[in-house]
Design an enzyme around this catalytic site. Structure first.
Site, PDB file in Angstrom:
ATOM      1  CB  SER A 142     155.551  38.824  18.540  1.00  0.00           C
ATOM      2  OG  SER A 142     155.135  40.084  18.050  1.00  0.00           O
ATOM      3  CE1 TYR A 155     156.776  41.493  23.137  1.00  0.00           C
ATOM      4  CE2 TYR A 155     156.774  41.883  20.776  1.00  0.00           C
ATOM      5  CZ  TYR A 155     156.233  41.277  21.887  1.00  0.00           C
ATOM      6  OH  TYR A 155     155.132  40.444  21.747  1.00  0.00           O
ATOM      7  CE  LYS A 159     157.184  37.853  22.688  1.00  0.00           C
ATOM      8  NZ  LYS A 159     156.647  36.744  23.507  1.00  0.00           N
TER       9      LYS A 159
HETATM   10  N1  NAP Z   1     148.663  41.537  22.458  1.00  0.00           N
HETATM   11  C1  NAP Z   1     149.199  41.369  21.246  1.00  0.00           C
HETATM   12  O1  NAP Z   1     148.752  41.950  20.254  1.00  0.00           O
HETATM   13  C2  NAP Z   1     150.380  40.443  21.078  1.00  0.00           C
HETATM   14  C3  NAP Z   1     150.962  40.373  19.815  1.00  0.00           C
HETATM   15  C4  NAP Z   1     152.032  39.507  19.606  1.00  0.00           C
HETATM   16  C5  NAP Z   1     152.484  38.732  20.652  1.00  0.00           C
HETATM   17  N2  NAP Z   1     151.911  38.839  21.888  1.00  0.00           N
HETATM   18  C6  NAP Z   1     152.417  37.968  22.958  1.00  0.00           C
HETATM   19  O2  NAP Z   1     151.315  37.368  23.636  1.00  0.00           O
HETATM   20  C7  NAP Z   1     151.657  37.150  25.011  1.00  0.00           C
HETATM   21  C8  NAP Z   1     150.629  37.790  25.913  1.00  0.00           C
HETATM   22  O3  NAP Z   1     150.637  39.180  25.678  1.00  0.00           O
HETATM   23  P1  NAP Z   1     149.516  40.160  26.265  1.00  0.00           P
HETATM   24  O4  NAP Z   1     149.251  41.137  25.197  1.00  0.00           O
HETATM   25  O5  NAP Z   1     148.428  39.377  26.867  1.00  0.00           O
HETATM   26  O6  NAP Z   1     150.357  40.906  27.417  1.00  0.00           O
HETATM   27  P2  NAP Z   1     149.872  41.600  28.760  1.00  0.00           P
HETATM   28  O7  NAP Z   1     148.483  42.073  28.631  1.00  0.00           O
HETATM   29  O8  NAP Z   1     150.933  42.568  29.121  1.00  0.00           O
HETATM   30  O9  NAP Z   1     149.878  40.380  29.824  1.00  0.00           O
HETATM   31  C9  NAP Z   1     151.117  39.796  30.158  1.00  0.00           C
HETATM   32  C10 NAP Z   1     150.883  38.684  31.171  1.00  0.00           C
HETATM   33  O10 NAP Z   1     152.160  38.143  31.528  1.00  0.00           O
HETATM   34  C11 NAP Z   1     152.318  38.177  32.944  1.00  0.00           C
HETATM   35  N3  NAP Z   1     153.713  38.392  33.296  1.00  0.00           N
HETATM   36  C12 NAP Z   1     154.505  39.435  32.924  1.00  0.00           C
HETATM   37  N4  NAP Z   1     155.720  39.300  33.471  1.00  0.00           N
HETATM   38  C13 NAP Z   1     155.688  38.158  34.204  1.00  0.00           C
HETATM   39  C14 NAP Z   1     156.634  37.480  35.005  1.00  0.00           C
HETATM   40  N5  NAP Z   1     157.870  37.967  35.194  1.00  0.00           N
HETATM   41  N6  NAP Z   1     156.268  36.314  35.620  1.00  0.00           N
HETATM   42  C15 NAP Z   1     155.014  35.826  35.456  1.00  0.00           C
HETATM   43  N7  NAP Z   1     154.081  36.403  34.691  1.00  0.00           N
HETATM   44  C16 NAP Z   1     154.414  37.574  34.083  1.00  0.00           C
HETATM   45  C17 NAP Z   1     151.419  39.351  33.382  1.00  0.00           C
HETATM   46  O11 NAP Z   1     150.970  39.210  34.706  1.00  0.00           O
HETATM   47  P3  NAP Z   1     151.654  39.874  36.002  1.00  0.00           P
HETATM   48  O12 NAP Z   1     151.923  41.306  35.692  1.00  0.00           O
HETATM   49  O13 NAP Z   1     150.628  39.623  37.072  1.00  0.00           O
HETATM   50  O14 NAP Z   1     152.884  39.083  36.214  1.00  0.00           O
HETATM   51  C18 NAP Z   1     150.229  39.163  32.448  1.00  0.00           C
HETATM   52  O15 NAP Z   1     149.356  38.166  32.951  1.00  0.00           O
HETATM   53  C19 NAP Z   1     153.065  37.696  25.159  1.00  0.00           C
HETATM   54  O16 NAP Z   1     154.012  36.655  24.971  1.00  0.00           O
HETATM   55  C20 NAP Z   1     153.193  38.689  24.025  1.00  0.00           C
HETATM   56  O17 NAP Z   1     154.519  38.923  23.664  1.00  0.00           O
HETATM   57  C21 NAP Z   1     150.873  39.683  22.129  1.00  0.00           C
END
Ligand code: NAP
Length: 235
Positions: A142, A155, A159
């Site tokens: 991130s 968080y 990261k």
């Molecule tokens: N969105 C952004 O702007 C952003 C920025 C920087 C980094 N990131 C990174 O990108 C990645 C995806 O983020 P996102 O924004 O798509 O998050 P999100 O919308 O919250 O989705 C998270 C995903 O992870 C799964 N998950 C959570 N806990 C889990 C567990 N214990 N076991 C298996 N699956 C699990 C969730 O599904 P279930 O609830 O069904 O398990 C969901 O499919 C993450 O690593 C995040 O830190 C995102």
């Protein structure tokens, strides 16, 4: 029995496919003819994806459960060779609050999913890749893996840890493989809504992001080992 894959098609293992970036990436990879083994905790969302994509491998798995990840890897590796690409996408974020106001019940899951979950997945999938001396491991980092902000200390801690864990892993892998921490950018997902609120709407959708991100991930190779990278999903 091993699955047949079209020439040029990759086998990708991806965590967190039920929503957000993982789901959009899953759909983008499948649309390009790649085979994906995906997991997420939501049994309903996994069942829905399995109905929609019967040729893909979908399992309801909590990555914090080492035994469940072990069983998942055994099931996946029985049907397919080692993954060409292993993407640790699944993560969670804490409720916005100063560190001292977060209970152990709020702090601990962030560590468990974002660090322990990643280690569990690597423990059970990497050996098959290392034996083949081939493949790329991507761990989602991130902007908050290299800089900080108030109210997201747990968080940020995870990261920053992912950056270190992945760089050390890169030094352990045999020649021919790569481990890469990747900052995906800022994308309008449930996670971003949690920390940015309505302002998240100013950022691209996961589907738009995946159009650039999927080819970016597919282009990673051994030359990228140990590099800290970012997806440039700009126009
Ligand atoms: N969105 C952004 O702007 C952003 C920025 C920087 C980094 N990131 C990174 O990108 C990645 C995806 O983020 P996102 O924004 O798509 O998050 P999100 O919308 O919250 O989705 C998270 C995903 O992870 C799964 N998950 C959570 N806990 C889990 C567990 N214990 N076991 C298996 N699956 C699990 C969730 O599904 P279930 O609830 O069904 O398990 C969901 O499919 C993450 O690593 C995040 O830190 C995102």
């Amino acid at each position: 029995m091993q699955h047949m894959r079209a020439r040029g098609a990759r086998f990708i293992v991806l965590t967190g496919v039920t929503r957000g970036l993982g789901r959009a990436l899953f759909e983008a990879f499948v649309a390009e003819g790649h085979r994906v083994a995906g997991c997420g905790r939501s049994k309903e969302a996994i069942a829905e994806l399995a109905r929609k994509y019967p040729a893909q491998s979908l399992h309801a798995v909590d990555v914090t459960d080492d035994g469940a990840v072990k069983d998942w890897a055994a099931a996946v590796l029985q049907n397919d060779a080692a993954p060409d690409l292993l993407i640790n996408n699944a993560a969670t974020i804490n409720r916005n609050a100063p560190l001292w106001e977060l209970s152990a019940e709020e702090f601990d899951p962030v560590i468990k999913v974002n660090i322990i979950g990643v280690a569990n997945v690597i423990r059970h999938f990497a050996p098959a890749m290392v034996r083949r001396r081939d493949g790329v491991i991507v761990n989602f980092s991130s902007g908050w893996g290299q800089s900080t902000a108030p109210e997201v200390a747990p968080y940020c801690a995870t990261k920053f840890a992912i950056e270190g864990l992945t760089q050390a892993l890169a030094q352990e892998l045999p020649t021919g493989m790569a481990a890469v921490p990747v900052n995906p950018g800022i994308i309008d997902t449930e996670m971003l809504r949690s920390c940015f609120g309505e302002a998240a709407g100013a950022y691209p959708s996961p589907e738009k992001w995946a159009q650039k991100a999927a080819p970016f991930f597919l282009a990673l190779n051994a030359r990228h080992n140990g590099q800290s990278l970012a997806v440039d999903a700009g126009a």
